[in-house]
Design an enzyme around this catalytic site. Structure first.
Site, PDB file in Angstrom:
ATOM      1  N   ASN A  14      -1.989   2.855   3.802  1.00 29.39           N
ATOM      2  CA  ASN A  14      -1.319   4.346   4.261  1.00 29.39           C
ATOM      3  C   ASN A  14      -2.665   5.413   3.631  1.00 29.39           C
ATOM      4  OD1 ASN A  14       0.959   3.657   5.793  1.00 29.39           O
ATOM      5  ND2 ASN A  14       1.653   2.740   3.553  1.00 29.39           N
ATOM      6  N   THR A  52       2.919  -5.884   2.691  1.00 28.10           N
ATOM      7  CA  THR A  52       3.739  -4.386   3.734  1.00 28.10           C
ATOM      8  C   THR A  52       2.552  -3.890   4.110  1.00 28.10           C
ATOM      9  OG1 THR A  52       4.350  -3.531   1.646  1.00 28.10           O
ATOM     10  CG2 THR A  52       5.871  -4.569   2.892  1.00 28.10           C
ATOM     11  N   PHE A  82      -0.239  -0.079  12.936  1.00 25.78           N
ATOM     12  CA  PHE A  82      -1.599   0.058  11.868  1.00 25.78           C
ATOM     13  C   PHE A  82      -2.296  -0.757  10.651  1.00 25.78           C
ATOM     14  CE2 PHE A  82      -2.790   1.976   7.907  1.00 25.78           C
ATOM     15  CZ  PHE A  82      -3.500   2.187   8.237  1.00 25.78           C
ATOM     16  N   ASN A  83      -1.332  -1.834   9.873  1.00 29.93           N
ATOM     17  CA  ASN A  83      -1.707  -2.510   9.625  1.00 29.93           C
ATOM     18  C   ASN A  83      -2.569  -3.788  10.039  1.00 29.93           C
ATOM     19  OD1 ASN A  83      -0.103  -1.411   7.680  1.00 29.93           O
ATOM     20  ND2 ASN A  83       1.693  -3.252   7.815  1.00 29.93           N
ATOM     21  N   ASP A 138       0.706  -1.026  -0.039  1.00 27.95           N
ATOM     22  CA  ASP A 138      -0.041   0.446   0.290  1.00 27.95           C
ATOM     23  C   ASP A 138       1.409   0.740   0.116  1.00 27.95           C
ATOM     24  OD1 ASP A 138       1.091  -0.475   2.726  1.00 27.95           O
ATOM     25  OD2 ASP A 138      -1.056   0.245   3.360  1.00 27.95           O
ATOM     26  N   HIS A 165       9.959  -0.049   8.581  1.00 28.77           N
ATOM     27  CA  HIS A 165       9.464  -1.287   8.513  1.00 28.77           C
ATOM     28  C   HIS A 165       9.129  -1.759   6.992  1.00 28.77           C
ATOM     29  CE1 HIS A 165       7.671   1.281  11.701  1.00 28.77           C
ATOM     30  NE2 HIS A 165       7.018   2.009  11.225  1.00 28.77           N
ATOM     31  N   ASP A 166       8.776  -1.806   6.463  1.00 29.24           N
ATOM     32  CA  ASP A 166       8.909  -2.681   4.685  1.00 29.24           C
ATOM     33  C   ASP A 166      10.312  -2.395   4.399  1.00 29.24           C
ATOM     34  OD1 ASP A 166       5.707  -2.132   5.605  1.00 29.24           O
ATOM     35  OD2 ASP A 166       5.738  -0.500   3.974  1.00 29.24           O
ATOM     36  N   ASP A 188       6.609   1.174   1.796  1.00 36.48           N
ATOM     37  CA  ASP A 188       6.824   0.329   1.067  1.00 36.48           C
ATOM     38  C   ASP A 188       6.942   1.107  -0.260  1.00 36.48           C
ATOM     39  OD1 ASP A 188       3.639  -0.719   1.741  1.00 36.48           O
ATOM     40  OD2 ASP A 188       4.125   1.355   1.854  1.00 36.48           O
TER      41      ASP A 188
END
Length: 309
Positions: free
Chosen positions: A40, A125, A167-168, A11, A240-241, A16
């Site tokens: 996102n 992700t 969040f995800n 996303d 993160h991703d 990402d």
């Protein structure tokens, strides 16, 4: 080196975007296709961002399929880290001429998986909406998923009863529960490890030495992305991703533990929280492996090398 074939659900999103760059530039990965979801930002924006990124890095041969525009069972709540467009900080990146394929992401994933002679890795992700719907609509292809490696969840200290929410997981916890219950082998990289790969002044200094259009774009993305983290948490931007892609390239970067994970679907402060039974007190079979340790120095060495080459 034999490249690892992957299907990539995302996303985009700044982090990402960097993950897409890493996956495309690494000889250790072969991207068979990319699917987009909401998270996102709205689906139209995450898809447009994905196409812009791929065109910029010369990955026009990678097919992209657009997926779900809302979570499976609730209204969409957007992330806030990436700005109105979902990819602020690089206004000079033009709209892409590249188009999505004429197929929904879930059907695209099923078709690609069915065509593989052996099970392959799926990388995710963003919220797991597309993957959850894949489980429901195309269960016959799940055996072709060697492993789902997902950026999501948070566990932190093993003694916590009520955990913070990532969040995800929060965006579509029903999809997460469907995937956790599906039997697909899952590796979860949550905030426990992703908050250990922070872009601070030393990392910016290294990145700014990469004198190329790609290096400039990545630094510009990170300068915008850092603002939320700096203002709200007092730390630099967490990659993160990109850590998920790094773990596909080099699985030794992280250490994991198989556990049984539940997700809280009840309203309240811990809605969407992922809860891990670290000591198997409930006697339930592990349904995922969670990352608990990362070699952050080696991660950044890998990132720099991929951006330089």
């Amino acid at each position: 080196m034999t490249a690892t074939p992957i299907l990539f659900d995302c996303d985009p999103g700044h982090d990402d975007a960097i993950a897409l760059v890493m996956a495309h530039r690494s000889p250790a990965i072969e991207i068979l296709g990319i699917t987009t979801t909401c998270g996102n930002s709205e689906l139209e924006k995450t898809t447009a961002n994905c196409l812009r990124i791929l065109e910029f890095i010369g990955a026009n041969d990678v097919p992209v399929a657009q997926g779900c525009d809302r979570p499976l069972a609730r209204p969409l709540v957007l992330g806030t880290a990436d700005g109105p467009s979902g990819l602020e900080g690089s206004p000079y990146l033009p709209p892409a001429k590249k188009q999505v394929v004429d197929q929904h992401a879930v059907d695209f994933l099923a078709e690609k998986l069915a065509a593989q002679p052996e099970p392959i890795q799926v990388v995710a992700t963003g919220p797991l909406t597309n993957i959850g719907l894949l489980v429901l609509k195309h269960p016959q292809v799940l055996s072709k998923i060697k492993n789902l490696i997902w950026m999501g969840g948070v566990f932190y200290r093993k003694s916590e009863i009520i955990t913070p929410t990532e969040f995800n997981a929060f965006c579509d916890p029903e999809a997460l529960k469907i995937v956790l219950d599906s039997g697909i082998p899952i590796t979860m990289l949550g905030l426990d490890v992703t908050m250990q790969v922070l872009v601070e002044a030393p990392q910016f200094a290294e990145l700014e030495k990469i004198d190329s259009p790609l290096g400039k774009v990545v630094v510009d993305w990170l300068k915008f992305y850092e603002k939320l983290h700096r203002n709200s948490m007092g730390v630099g931007g967490a990659l993160h991703d990109p850590l998920v892609i790094a773990a596909v390239i080099d699985p030794t970067l992280i250490r994991t533990k198989p556990v049984h994970i539940g997700v809280n679907l009840a309203a309240g402060y811990s809605f969407g929280a992922t809860v891990a039974d670290f000591w198997n007190e409930r006697g339930e079979k592990p349904n995922a492996s969670i990352a608990y340790e990362v070699d952050s120095d080696r991660f950044f060495d890998l990132l720099y090398s991929l951006l330089r080459d």
